[in-house]
Scaffold this motif. Sequence first.
Motif: not given
Length: 386
Positions: A358-359, A14, A10, A164-165
């Motif tokens: 995305g990345e 996402g 998320a 940060m995950g």
Amino acid sequence: MNFDTLVIGAGAAGMMCAAHAGGRVLLVDHAKAPGEKIRISGGGRCNFTNLYCDPHAFISENPHFAKSALARYTQWDFIDLVDRHGIPWHEKTLGQLFCDNSAKDIIGMLRGLLQASGVELHLQTEITDFAKSNETFTFTLNGTNQHTARNTVIATGGKSIPKMGATGFAYDIARQFGHRITATEPALVPFTFPDRRFADISGVSCPARVTANGTSFDEAMLFTHRGLSGPAILQASSYWDAGDRIKVHLAPETDLGATLRDKRTADGKKALTTELARHLPARLVDHLSTQMDLSGRLGDLSDARIDALIHDLTQWQLTPGGTEGYRTAEVTRGGVATEQISSKTMESQTTPGLYFIGEALDVTGWLGGYNFQWAWSSAMATARHL
Ligand code: FDA
């Protein structure tokens, strides 16, 4: 439960994809809050896109891959979305658009869109036992209860900022389904020098043209305790490989050679260091005078000495020992190889129904809002196809 689409991650991509996918959508993230990188981006104001967004600002093994998605959901589309949500913004420099107030405005907008489309958001949740059987994906949430989804979108980003995950989850899933991962490296990241040679001028910043592997950026450069940072360096880091030299051209907008020649006649008694300090920070001139001969007056300079000096100041060769790594890198260069991904939809060509956005993909943007634009554009390429 049976979902039409499972979106894992998320973050920027996402949330954008889940909000526009339609049908019954489950959005899962192992973090406590969605969009954590959006929150800290752009110094808390989120540089959410760039007015000059264009495929040339993206690095990938296949430089053509990003073209289609960027053309079909552009910076103007995202600006329009932001405007429709009444989020005030401004251009800072070089086309970089920032929120006037807070990056939380962008997260709030995306959360609102998720809610409006009825997306089920599960935070602090791990996906386990992910597999495909027949036409559906099966998975468990935190190891309990099996669910299914017709489509799965992997939006778990790259490896930067593990605190940060960030995880290598996207790469693991990609490998599981037969995709290649290109070499991954920290990018948009400061350089380090083990001898801490710039510690004495830490905090000094100046305009510079920094070149790595033939690509140059004219922006500010910052000297730090551990090495070099600032936008020109971060940009160059995306083109740098371990062991490479970088070239620094100081005061790129001034013709220092012509200036020194003029001043030699007009102001011959002036010290060379005094004149240089008109064009470069005085502390940098002091530092350079410990590395090169900057003694004497302008009137004493021969043409040959001016030429040698200008060469040193405009072709300063430096070999960084390394980078600050994923701990501080804004992005990961490399990722899921694009050769088996549809550039129109981001769908896997090995596994119908599986998407990477995305990345996580091998598409890395320049500093300046390009990476978020890639997140929005790739997310919309998938969402419109689902
Ligand atoms: P992103 O990393 O945003 O999201 C991935 C999500 O997946 C995270 O929420 C994560 O918790 C989750 N996840 C990971 N592994 C998981 C797993 N195993 N299970 C479940 N969930 C998992 N770009 C830009 O354009 N403008 C800017 O101003 C900035 N500023 C900036 C500052 C800083 C400090 C950083 C680190 C980065 C930036 N960036 C940026 C880059 C930008 O943040 C980045 O490119 C995008 O967030 C990428 O979006 P994604 O959605 O692909 O990944």
